[in-house]
Design a protein around this motif. Sequence first.
Motif, PDB file in Angstrom:
ATOM      1  N   MET A 284       0.825  -1.201   0.000  1.00 55.69           N
ATOM      2  CA  MET A 284       0.000   0.000   0.000  1.00 55.69           C
ATOM      3  C   MET A 284       0.860   1.253   0.000  1.00 55.69           C
ATOM      4  N   GLY A 285       1.944   1.193   0.766  1.00 58.89           N
ATOM      5  CA  GLY A 285       2.863   2.328   0.829  1.00 58.89           C
ATOM      6  C   GLY A 285       3.428   2.679  -0.534  1.00 58.89           C
ATOM      7  N   GLN A 286       3.757   1.631  -1.322  1.00 58.41           N
ATOM      8  CA  GLN A 286       4.291   1.868  -2.663  1.00 58.41           C
ATOM      9  C   GLN A 286       3.313   2.687  -3.500  1.00 58.41           C
ATOM     10  N   TYR A 287       2.068   2.259  -3.477  1.00 57.81           N
ATOM     11  CA  TYR A 287       1.056   2.967  -4.276  1.00 57.81           C
ATOM     12  C   TYR A 287       0.815   4.366  -3.716  1.00 57.81           C
ATOM     13  N   LEU A 288       0.791   4.448  -2.406  1.00 63.43           N
ATOM     14  CA  LEU A 288       0.562   5.746  -1.776  1.00 63.43           C
ATOM     15  C   LEU A 288       1.681   6.721  -2.142  1.00 63.43           C
ATOM     16  N   SER A 289       2.916   6.238  -2.110  1.00 61.61           N
ATOM     17  CA  SER A 289       4.032   7.141  -2.392  1.00 61.61           C
ATOM     18  C   SER A 289       3.974   7.624  -3.837  1.00 61.61           C
ATOM     19  N   LYS A 290       3.587   6.726  -4.745  1.00 57.74           N
ATOM     20  CA  LYS A 290       3.476   7.145  -6.149  1.00 57.74           C
ATOM     21  C   LYS A 290       2.352   8.161  -6.291  1.00 57.74           C
ATOM     22  N   THR A 291       1.243   7.901  -5.617  1.00 59.67           N
ATOM     23  CA  THR A 291       0.118   8.843  -5.676  1.00 59.67           C
ATOM     24  C   THR A 291       0.554  10.197  -5.134  1.00 59.67           C
ATOM     25  N   TYR A 292       1.301  10.171  -4.060  1.00 59.31           N
ATOM     26  CA  TYR A 292       1.807  11.391  -3.434  1.00 59.31           C
ATOM     27  C   TYR A 292       2.633  12.191  -4.434  1.00 59.31           C
ATOM     28  N   LEU A 293       3.544  11.469  -5.126  1.00 62.39           N
ATOM     29  CA  LEU A 293       4.388  12.162  -6.102  1.00 62.39           C
ATOM     30  C   LEU A 293       3.556  12.705  -7.262  1.00 62.39           C
ATOM     31  N   GLU A 294       2.517  11.954  -7.649  1.00 62.05           N
ATOM     32  CA  GLU A 294       1.682  12.424  -8.772  1.00 62.05           C
ATOM     33  C   GLU A 294       0.899  13.672  -8.390  1.00 62.05           C
ATOM     34  N   VAL A 295       0.304  13.677  -7.189  1.00 62.35           N
ATOM     35  CA  VAL A 295      -0.556  14.817  -6.847  1.00 62.35           C
ATOM     36  C   VAL A 295       0.262  16.095  -6.635  1.00 62.35           C
ATOM     37  N   LYS A 296       1.539  15.954  -6.345  1.00 63.76           N
ATOM     38  CA  LYS A 296       2.359  17.152  -6.203  1.00 63.76           C
ATOM     39  C   LYS A 296       2.496  17.891  -7.527  1.00 63.76           C
ATOM     40  N   LYS A 297       2.293  17.147  -8.628  1.00 65.28           N
ATOM     41  CA  LYS A 297       2.369  17.733  -9.957  1.00 65.28           C
ATOM     42  C   LYS A 297       3.660  18.514 -10.194  1.00 65.28           C
ATOM     43  N   ARG A 298       4.753  17.933  -9.799  1.00 65.75           N
ATOM     44  CA  ARG A 298       6.022  18.566 -10.124  1.00 65.75           C
ATOM     45  C   ARG A 298       6.301  18.372 -11.600  1.00 65.75           C
ATOM     46  N   PRO A 299       7.046  19.293 -12.224  1.00 65.85           N
ATOM     47  CA  PRO A 299       7.380  19.094 -13.640  1.00 65.85           C
ATOM     48  C   PRO A 299       8.245  17.851 -13.805  1.00 65.85           C
ATOM     49  N   ILE A 300       8.157  17.216 -14.970  1.00 65.11           N
ATOM     50  CA  ILE A 300       8.907  15.993 -15.222  1.00 65.11           C
ATOM     51  C   ILE A 300      10.398  16.291 -15.370  1.00 65.11           C
ATOM     52  N   TYR A 301      10.698  17.506 -15.846  1.00 64.47           N
ATOM     53  CA  TYR A 301      12.112  17.891 -16.000  1.00 64.47           C
ATOM     54  C   TYR A 301      12.223  19.408 -15.942  1.00 64.47           C
TER      55      TYR A 301
END
Length: 312
Positions: A284-301
């Motif tokens: 669950m943590g793996q998915y949560l961490s990815k979701t966390y990174l996605e919602v931050k909407k940081r630029p890809i580069y």
Amino acid sequence: MKKISLVVPCYNEQEVIKLFYDEVQKIKKDFKNVSFEIIFVNDGSKDRTLELMRELSKNDDVRYVSFSRNFGKEAAMYAGLEASTGDYVAIMDADLQDPPALLKEMYEILESKEYDSVATRRVTRKGEPVIRSFFARLYYKIINKISKTEIVDGARDFRLMTRQMVDSVLSLKEYNRFSKGIFSWVGYRTKWLEYENVERAAGETKWSFWKLFLYSLESIVAFSTVPLSIASVMGILFCFVAFIIIIFIIVRTLMFGDPTSGWPSMVCIMFFIGGVQLLCLGIMGQYLSKTYLEVKKRPIYIVAETEKDKIN
Ligand code: UDP
Ligand code: MG
């Protein structure tokens, strides 16, 4: 007049970048009525790669995008695709492991309009450590079992795509990118060319076993939610087993009394169940961490410099 863009991610590739450019010049004469555009993406190299790019961009057919730091090959490919302007776009490694000589055949296949993309896969894993091959095979078996998106074994990132497909790939703006899956997810008709593995022209590989292992875990999280289901299924299974054990113990106590024993087995069971719980939490943590990174909407580069910023 058609235009082909070559997107080339480069991370510490000072030994090969010039070789790559020369190799592309050689194949140009095989094409009629086609112009080329080479887009080098400098992925935060620590060697002279950027200087060489600046140098090469004096030629009309060379452009470059230079990142502010190392963002990884996935980000570099995305940036290159965004910068590309060609009717067809190819992604190629700088180390000549993706032979430019194949471009002609790929181009003709796309020109026939029967396909939207020509991708390559290597048929042998010659020259690769045995353990790495073993884990690579195992990985492809697992991911294809648990993901609806097909991930082709031995597929390289080397492929030529139509503008339409490139735009589709770019429309997937996720932060955790796994291109092998994304190319397959967007659909379109893909032809696979097979070829023998070619050794790197010079320099060394940027992928350690550990990096590949983490990358494979990321791809599983990106393209499958089966691990989450495994957690639920295991939960149900354990409840069921517990229920049977409870009945068994009640019946046994009623029939034979309650001799106090079974401490070792109790400890084993506690450890086992504790382990399973941590595993599920970890998933669950793996998915949560990815979701966390996605919602931050940081630029890809982040771009520090392109050929337009170059002084003189
Ligand atoms: N690469 C990159 N960023 C990274 C790692 C690699 O842009 O963080 C580029 C690298 O310069 C090369 C391509 O990705 O053009 C493939 O890397 P490499 O040849 O090291 O991988 P291999 O062919 O051994 O799988
Ligand atoms: Mg390589």
